[in-house]
Scaffold this motif. Structure first.
Motif, PDB file in Angstrom:
ATOM      1  N   ALA A 168     -15.545  95.851  48.398  1.00 32.90           N
ATOM      2  CA  ALA A 168     -15.700  94.591  49.126  1.00 32.90           C
ATOM      3  C   ALA A 168     -16.405  93.507  48.319  1.00 32.90           C
ATOM      4  CB  ALA A 168     -16.457  94.839  50.433  1.00 32.90           C
ATOM      5  N   ASP A 169     -17.138  93.895  47.283  1.00 31.53           N
ATOM      6  CA  ASP A 169     -17.896  92.911  46.504  1.00 31.53           C
ATOM      7  C   ASP A 169     -17.259  92.605  45.145  1.00 31.53           C
ATOM      8  OD1 ASP A 169     -18.384  95.368  45.342  1.00 31.53           O
ATOM      9  OD2 ASP A 169     -20.536  95.072  45.121  1.00 31.53           O
ATOM     10  N   PHE A 194      -6.929  87.071  43.249  1.00 30.39           N
ATOM     11  CA  PHE A 194      -7.819  86.010  43.714  1.00 30.39           C
ATOM     12  C   PHE A 194      -8.359  85.214  42.525  1.00 30.39           C
ATOM     13  CE2 PHE A 194     -11.969  84.270  44.734  1.00 30.39           C
ATOM     14  CZ  PHE A 194     -11.698  83.575  45.915  1.00 30.39           C
ATOM     15  N   CYS A 195      -8.795  85.895  41.473  1.00 32.26           N
ATOM     16  CA  CYS A 195      -9.356  85.199  40.304  1.00 32.26           C
ATOM     17  C   CYS A 195      -8.327  84.278  39.662  1.00 32.26           C
ATOM     18  CB  CYS A 195      -9.882  86.204  39.283  1.00 32.26           C
ATOM     19  SG  CYS A 195     -11.358  87.093  39.810  1.00 32.26           S
ATOM     20  N   HIS A 231     -13.665  76.964  45.669  1.00 27.94           N
ATOM     21  CA  HIS A 231     -15.023  77.480  45.530  1.00 27.94           C
ATOM     22  C   HIS A 231     -15.578  77.807  46.916  1.00 27.94           C
ATOM     23  CE1 HIS A 231     -19.092  77.968  44.089  1.00 27.94           C
ATOM     24  NE2 HIS A 231     -19.495  77.115  45.007  1.00 27.94           N
ATOM     25  N   GLY A 232     -16.074  79.006  47.076  1.00 28.84           N
ATOM     26  CA  GLY A 232     -16.650  79.433  48.345  1.00 28.84           C
ATOM     27  C   GLY A 232     -15.694  80.194  49.251  1.00 28.84           C
ATOM     28  N   SER A 233     -14.395  80.161  48.955  1.00 26.03           N
ATOM     29  CA  SER A 233     -13.444  80.924  49.769  1.00 26.03           C
ATOM     30  C   SER A 233     -13.652  82.409  49.495  1.00 26.03           C
ATOM     31  CB  SER A 233     -12.003  80.553  49.433  1.00 26.03           C
ATOM     32  OG  SER A 233     -11.716  79.254  49.849  1.00 26.03           O
ATOM     33  N   PRO A 234     -13.650  83.222  50.527  1.00 26.54           N
ATOM     34  CA  PRO A 234     -13.851  84.653  50.301  1.00 26.54           C
ATOM     35  C   PRO A 234     -12.587  85.328  49.776  1.00 26.54           C
ATOM     36  CG  PRO A 234     -13.463  84.253  52.620  1.00 26.54           C
ATOM     37  CD  PRO A 234     -13.512  82.903  51.952  1.00 26.54           C
ATOM     38  N   CYS A 235     -12.769  86.278  48.897  1.00 25.17           N
ATOM     39  CA  CYS A 235     -11.670  87.127  48.464  1.00 25.17           C
ATOM     40  C   CYS A 235     -11.500  88.198  49.537  1.00 25.17           C
ATOM     41  CB  CYS A 235     -11.989  87.769  47.115  1.00 25.17           C
ATOM     42  SG  CYS A 235     -10.695  88.862  46.506  1.00 25.17           S
TER      43      CYS A 235
END
Length: 165
Positions: A36-37, A43-44, A77-81
């Protein structure tokens, strides 16, 4: 030496590194999150692809246009993966957008007038640390891209894909 000629070779090396990192990743796991982290490769690459048009715009080139529909919401920036099958564009679409955008930036950098690099950074949230367009462009082309490509390198190891180098 001209600023664009200083940044462009490093950006081209970055593009080569990105290609090595992603070429052997199976498409069906490109956006998988094993933890999860840990941001996924998909995404990258989507996040990095989003910012090529903004950098080109800062350099006075609008021909890249806006990022594809949905990229801003998914990758800013700030959007969760997240690990949700089908949420992100395909591996091929993400890599294509990333490569097209940053290759265009590398192509235009040598022709940008020094006066453009000397202008105040229009991204006000970053202006204190990166006060000029040149500082911001150098950061985005080199440090920002490499930082997220490093995440893909770590992701590859967690996914048992090993080193790309």
């Amino acid at each position: 030496m001209h600023t664009g000629n200083i940044i462009a070779p490093g950006l081209r090396l970055t593009l080569g590194y990105a290609d090595k990192l992603v070429q052997t990743i199976p498409a069906d796991i490109f956006s998988h999150m094993p933890r999860a982290d840990l941001n996924s490769a998909g995404f990258c690459i989507g996040h990095l692809a989003l910012y090529a048009s903004a950098v080109a715009g800062m350099l006075g080139h609008k021909e890249l246009g806006d990022a594809p529909a949905g990229y801003e919401e998914l990758f800013k920036h700030g959007s969760p993966c997240v690990d949700r099958p089908g949420l992100y564009p395909s591996k091929d679409a993400l890599i294509s957008e990333f490569t097209k955008g940053w290759t265009k930036v590398a192509d235009i950098l040598p022709g940008v007038d020094e006066s453009v690099f000397a202008q105040a950074n229009p991204m006000t949230q970053m202006a204190e640390k990166l006060p000029t367009v040149g500082a911001m462009v150098a950061f985005m082309c080199l440090s920002h891209n490499q930082m997220h490509l490093g995440q893909i390198s770590a992701w590859r190891r967690v996914m048992n894909l090993g080193s790309a180098m």
